[in-house]
Scaffold this active site. Sequence first.
Site, mmCIF file in Angstrom:
data_model
loop_
_atom_site.group_PDB
_atom_site.id
_atom_site.type_symbol
_atom_site.label_atom_id
_atom_site.label_comp_id
_atom_site.label_asym_id
_atom_site.label_seq_id
_atom_site.Cartn_x
_atom_site.Cartn_y
_atom_site.Cartn_z
ATOM 1 N N LYS A 65 40.220 -22.395 53.780
ATOM 2 C CA LYS A 65 39.572 -21.275 54.476
ATOM 3 C C LYS A 65 38.967 -21.747 55.795
ATOM 4 C CE LYS A 65 38.445 -18.524 50.417
ATOM 5 N NZ LYS A 65 39.127 -17.278 50.759
ATOM 6 N N HIS A 102 42.660 -23.765 47.292
ATOM 7 C CA HIS A 102 42.819 -22.921 48.488
ATOM 8 C C HIS A 102 41.487 -22.645 49.187
ATOM 9 C CE1 HIS A 102 42.078 -19.761 45.499
ATOM 10 N NE2 HIS A 102 41.585 -19.069 46.501
ATOM 11 N N ARG A 153 63.913 -20.249 37.101
ATOM 12 C CA ARG A 153 64.858 -20.100 35.991
ATOM 13 C C ARG A 153 65.839 -18.945 36.170
ATOM 14 N NH1 ARG A 153 61.412 -20.285 30.616
ATOM 15 N NH2 ARG A 153 60.296 -18.841 31.938
ATOM 16 N N HIS A 162 36.475 -25.059 42.881
ATOM 17 C CA HIS A 162 36.066 -24.432 44.148
ATOM 18 C C HIS A 162 34.591 -24.689 44.506
ATOM 19 C CE1 HIS A 162 39.874 -22.607 43.715
ATOM 20 N NE2 HIS A 162 39.514 -21.651 42.884
#
Length: 484
Positions: free
Chosen positions: A182, A178, A51, A240
Amino acid sequence: MVSRVIPVEPFDLVIFGGTGDLARRKILPGLFRRFCAGQMPEGSQIIGAARSDMDDAGYRKVVADAVGEFGGGRDCESGTLDAFLNTIHYVTTDAMGDGGWETLNGKMRDGHVRAFYFSVGPSLFGHLAERLHRFGLATPDSRIVVEKPFGHDLETAKALNATLAEHFDETQIYRIDHYLGKETVQNLMAVRFGNMLFEPLWNSQYVDHIQITVAETVGVGGRGGYYDKSGAMRDMVQNHLMQLLCLIAMEPPAKFDPDAVRDEKLKVIRALEPVDWHHIVRGQYAATEDEPGYRDDVENPKSRTESFVAMKCHISNWRWAGTPFYLRTGKRLKARASEIAVVFKDAPHSIFGADAGRHRNVLAIRLQPNEGMTLDVTIKEPGPGGMRLLDVPLDMSFADALGPDAEEAPDAYERLIMDVIRGNQTLFMRGDEVEAAWAWTDPLIEGWQTRNDVPKVYDAGSSGPEDALMLMHRDGRKWREIKA
Ligand code: NAD
């Protein structure tokens, strides 16, 4: 060691939310490190879209500051940053309005891989997807990258999946977790399916139990408002820890192919039994003299959201029937440490007699810190005086074993972004996986609400509430120590 890096095509990567925290801390420094490693092909461009009113020069300054603050590559030569900044552009774009979209479209080039990273709050995902189509930016092989949280429960996750599906095919949607990027997590698959040694023992006949721990030392910090509506179950377990559980428990896929891997993960989630509420412990960290407690951090003195959760789960299938999986995660614990530990059963008979004690092989896979693995093996305690047994770890720290190559290994975000460009979805969650995970966690969360469950208070810097220790003790087992 010669590394074999699969080359990528020149690409146009648009980062919506390119001025935000995640972009500055992870995405932009990660891209710079890949640039230094020679993995960003010439002719690629990165476009920040957010923005704030800014031009290319202003955004290049944001990027340079982010790289300065959050880390560049070890081998980056001087002058590389300038070359990287030349690939960076910026377009002021409103996700909720129509401003900036024509300009953005004008920057996209035919014949290049197109990736759109949604590094903005989830309420904007649908708006972005719709505008990418309406303004003609989305091509049939464009990809969108979607950040967590992917829904708040099953209903919202389904709605989000349906919205994205209106504009993009599942093969174009990359839902990032994420943890899957790893190195050690991927190594888990290499260890399981690349060696003959482990897989024959990888079942309830030989494995006593499995522990998965993701411990943090930090509290909720500035995320209090968001976190209090979420809690450890939604913020960590549903995504996770479930993903780690799937990789450790899944059947061998026929090949290392995105759908083959994700099909097997999905089967694990679907085979998870509902958890008995006696087998779940929730906690909130207490205040110390110097630090606020959980309820202070979230500014909600009556909060019943958990900053810690531990549970015992079972997977109802042929391989795992009878082997419990213990999961725990929490904030303000004694160390920042994440590991998966596979605890094997005792040898069927001890020829050394009762005095030799109980010895077990444990394969521990450390995700952080010091990614690596240890395998506890029982040996004779050195010295005279009879046969006394001792467990010693065969220790493989990646940093020691692989030297500088390990240090230079891309971090999770770098690897995943490059996978998006390559079009490899193996390490991304599929829509049905996400929904199945919510379908399992939703009843647990609803159960707490119906029972007005109040989390146990635990000391900051501890291993969590006493009840979590009891969860294991009652079964004649104990948690591994949380240590860095
Ligand atoms: P942030 O608030 O720091 O940044 C948000 C970005 O979105 C800014 O660039 C802002 O300009 C842009 N934005 C907001 N409204 C917009 C609009 N209407 N049009 C165009 N741009 C708009 O947020 P963040 O921490 O960077 O998080 C982004 C996303 O990533 C969130 O979904 C978050 O849950 C997720 N996430 C963040 C982290 C992290 O470490 N920060 C970790 C995991 C997931």
